[in-house]
Enzyme design. Structure first.
Site, PDB file in Angstrom:
ATOM      1  N   GLU A 108       0.842  -1.192   0.000  1.00  0.00           N
ATOM      2  CA  GLU A 108       0.000   0.000   0.000  1.00  0.00           C
ATOM      3  C   GLU A 108       0.885   1.252   0.000  1.00  0.00           C
ATOM      4  O   GLU A 108       2.013   1.225   0.501  1.00  0.00           O
ATOM      5  CB  GLU A 108      -0.900  -0.048   1.248  1.00  0.00           C
ATOM      6  CG  GLU A 108      -1.754   1.153   1.525  1.00  0.00           C
ATOM      7  CD  GLU A 108      -2.810   1.457   0.469  1.00  0.00           C
ATOM      8  OE1 GLU A 108      -2.434   1.585  -0.709  1.00  0.00           O
ATOM      9  OE2 GLU A 108      -3.996   1.586   0.826  1.00  0.00           O
ATOM     10  N   ASP A 109       0.361   2.332  -0.548  1.00  0.00           N
ATOM     11  CA  ASP A 109       1.141   3.575  -0.544  1.00  0.00           C
ATOM     12  C   ASP A 109       1.170   4.206   0.848  1.00  0.00           C
ATOM     13  O   ASP A 109       2.222   4.403   1.437  1.00  0.00           O
ATOM     14  CB  ASP A 109       0.613   4.570  -1.597  1.00  0.00           C
ATOM     15  CG  ASP A 109      -0.893   4.854  -1.471  1.00  0.00           C
ATOM     16  OD1 ASP A 109      -1.551   4.240  -0.606  1.00  0.00           O
ATOM     17  OD2 ASP A 109      -1.403   5.690  -2.238  1.00  0.00           O
ATOM     18  N   ASP A 112      -3.354   5.786   6.485  1.00  0.00           N
ATOM     19  CA  ASP A 112      -3.664   7.065   7.135  1.00  0.00           C
ATOM     20  C   ASP A 112      -4.682   6.817   8.257  1.00  0.00           C
ATOM     21  O   ASP A 112      -4.290   6.493   9.382  1.00  0.00           O
ATOM     22  CB  ASP A 112      -4.186   8.032   6.063  1.00  0.00           C
ATOM     23  CG  ASP A 112      -4.488   9.431   6.577  1.00  0.00           C
ATOM     24  OD1 ASP A 112      -4.083   9.756   7.702  1.00  0.00           O
ATOM     25  OD2 ASP A 112      -5.131  10.208   5.847  1.00  0.00           O
ATOM     26  N   PHE A 161      -0.348  16.206   3.689  1.00  0.00           N
ATOM     27  CA  PHE A 161      -0.906  15.552   2.506  1.00  0.00           C
ATOM     28  C   PHE A 161       0.173  15.435   1.437  1.00  0.00           C
ATOM     29  O   PHE A 161       0.733  16.426   0.970  1.00  0.00           O
ATOM     30  CB  PHE A 161      -2.133  16.297   1.963  1.00  0.00           C
ATOM     31  CG  PHE A 161      -2.858  15.461   0.971  1.00  0.00           C
ATOM     32  CD1 PHE A 161      -3.757  14.481   1.390  1.00  0.00           C
ATOM     33  CD2 PHE A 161      -2.602  15.585  -0.380  1.00  0.00           C
ATOM     34  CE1 PHE A 161      -4.393  13.646   0.469  1.00  0.00           C
ATOM     35  CE2 PHE A 161      -3.228  14.767  -1.314  1.00  0.00           C
ATOM     36  CZ  PHE A 161      -4.133  13.801  -0.882  1.00  0.00           C
ATOM     37  N   ASP A 168      -1.538  10.780  -5.261  1.00  0.00           N
ATOM     38  CA  ASP A 168      -2.212  11.815  -6.044  1.00  0.00           C
ATOM     39  C   ASP A 168      -2.990  12.799  -5.201  1.00  0.00           C
ATOM     40  O   ASP A 168      -3.315  12.533  -4.047  1.00  0.00           O
ATOM     41  CB  ASP A 168      -3.209  11.171  -7.013  1.00  0.00           C
ATOM     42  CG  ASP A 168      -4.468  10.685  -6.287  1.00  0.00           C
ATOM     43  OD1 ASP A 168      -4.320   9.927  -5.315  1.00  0.00           O
ATOM     44  OD2 ASP A 168      -5.581  11.099  -6.665  1.00  0.00           O
ATOM     45  N   ARG A 174       0.804  12.108  -9.625  1.00  0.00           N
ATOM     46  CA  ARG A 174       1.279  10.741  -9.360  1.00  0.00           C
ATOM     47  C   ARG A 174       2.662  10.486  -9.941  1.00  0.00           C
ATOM     48  O   ARG A 174       3.432   9.706  -9.394  1.00  0.00           O
ATOM     49  CB  ARG A 174       0.325   9.715  -9.979  1.00  0.00           C
ATOM     50  CG  ARG A 174      -0.983   9.527  -9.248  1.00  0.00           C
ATOM     51  CD  ARG A 174      -1.643   8.225  -9.721  1.00  0.00           C
ATOM     52  NE  ARG A 174      -3.063   8.206  -9.447  1.00  0.00           N
ATOM     53  CZ  ARG A 174      -3.614   7.845  -8.281  1.00  0.00           C
ATOM     54  NH1 ARG A 174      -2.841   7.477  -7.285  1.00  0.00           N
ATOM     55  NH2 ARG A 174      -4.918   7.847  -8.116  1.00  0.00           N
TER      56      ARG A 174
HETATM   57  P1  IMP Z   1      -6.995   5.612   4.921  1.00  0.00           P
HETATM   58  O1  IMP Z   1      -8.157   4.725   4.592  1.00  0.00           O
HETATM   59  O2  IMP Z   1      -7.404   6.873   5.586  1.00  0.00           O
HETATM   60  O3  IMP Z   1      -5.906   4.892   5.683  1.00  0.00           O
HETATM   61  O4  IMP Z   1      -6.406   6.132   3.561  1.00  0.00           O
HETATM   62  C1  IMP Z   1      -5.703   5.333   2.775  1.00  0.00           C
HETATM   63  C2  IMP Z   1      -5.629   5.828   1.339  1.00  0.00           C
HETATM   64  O5  IMP Z   1      -5.884   7.208   1.194  1.00  0.00           O
HETATM   65  C3  IMP Z   1      -4.225   5.596   0.861  1.00  0.00           C
HETATM   66  O6  IMP Z   1      -4.138   4.345   0.276  1.00  0.00           O
HETATM   67  C4  IMP Z   1      -4.031   6.711  -0.117  1.00  0.00           C
HETATM   68  O7  IMP Z   1      -4.379   6.275  -1.397  1.00  0.00           O
HETATM   69  C5  IMP Z   1      -4.952   7.790   0.346  1.00  0.00           C
HETATM   70  N1  IMP Z   1      -4.161   8.777   1.075  1.00  0.00           N
HETATM   71  C6  IMP Z   1      -4.012   8.933   2.405  1.00  0.00           C
HETATM   72  N2  IMP Z   1      -3.184   9.927   2.707  1.00  0.00           N
HETATM   73  C7  IMP Z   1      -2.783  10.425   1.518  1.00  0.00           C
HETATM   74  C8  IMP Z   1      -1.879  11.475   1.149  1.00  0.00           C
HETATM   75  O8  IMP Z   1      -1.258  12.150   1.978  1.00  0.00           O
HETATM   76  N3  IMP Z   1      -1.728  11.680  -0.171  1.00  0.00           N
HETATM   77  C9  IMP Z   1      -2.359  10.962  -1.130  1.00  0.00           C
HETATM   78  N4  IMP Z   1      -3.178   9.955  -0.833  1.00  0.00           N
HETATM   79  C10 IMP Z   1      -3.410   9.704   0.481  1.00  0.00           C
HETATM   80 MG    MG Z   2      -4.008   3.941  -1.750  1.00  0.00          MG
END
Ligand code: IMP
Ligand code: MG
Length: 185
Positions: A108-109, A112, A161, A168, A174
């Site tokens: 995963e990238d 969060d 962010f 993205d 990206r």
């Molecule tokens: P979560 O469900 O809040 O953990 O968010 C996960 C997804 O949100 C990640 O897989 C990212 O694709 C996107 N995301 C969260 N933070 C960022 C960021 O800082 N930049 C870009 N995408 C983000």
């Molecule tokens: Mg993601």
């Protein structure tokens, strides 16, 4: 704060460099070494979480020494065009194999809030994999709402962010070679 070489589009904010391409490459190599130490030549299914992890995944799998590696792709979406999670998670593309009794590594990238990863982990765990682990390039810890163990972490950050290297903002940025913070004006 170092300026990013690329400027953000008008209205998107300001790009500030956070991790450069060389720093990312060294980090990814280090993660690959730990993953290799964990699995050796055990058959492993590496699952790329599209789209954000696409560039990280491509670099990571090419650093792995394991010759028993299968590549799979899933797509989930928890973000619209905003920089905060909508709270909704969508599973729009699944793996194309049965993962029962297999070692599975989710790539995963960013983790969060943890909502997306929790959703995938619960969904995959129900299919009976031999093991299930997470590799995340960035572990953002400041807004965690769901418990997620990130087994292999690249960078840890509290907040901010980020865009670039697959990440993205509304599908833009990206392809930047490094990771920048998008700071609102
Ligand atoms: P979560 O469900 O809040 O953990 O968010 C996960 C997804 O949100 C990640 O897989 C990212 O694709 C996107 N995301 C969260 N933070 C960022 C960021 O800082 N930049 C870009 N995408 C983000
Ligand atoms: Mg993601």
């Amino acid at each position: 704060m170092e300026k990013c070489q690329v400027k953000a589009l008008p209205g998107d904010g300001r790009l500030v460099s956070v991790f450069g391409p060389e720093e990312i490459a060294a980090c990814v190599r280090g993660m690959a070494a730990k993953i290799d130490a964990c699995y050796g030549e055990e058959p492993l299914v590496a699952v790329c979480v599209l789209k954000g992890a696409c560039i990280f995944f491509s670099d990571l799998v090419r650093c792995l020494q394991n010759r028993n590696l299968e590549l799979e792709f899933i797509r989930i979406a928890s973000y619209g065009a905003a920089t905060v999670s909508s709270g909704e998670v969508l599973f729009s593309k699944d793996v194309e194999i049965d993962i029962r009794d297999k070692h599975v590594l989710l790539v995963e990238d960013i983790v969060d809030s943890g909502r997306s990863m929790r959703f995938v982990l619960d969904n995959f765990a129900a299919r009976g994999p031999r093991s299930l682990r997470v590799a995340a390039l960035v572990n953002k810890t400041g807004r965690r709402e769901r418990e997620v163990t990130v087994d292999f972490t690249g960078f840890s950050l509290d907040s901010g962010f980020l865009v670039g290297y697959g990440l993205d903002y509304a599908e833009r940025y990206r392809a930047l070679p490094g990771i920048c913070e998008l700071v609102p004006e």
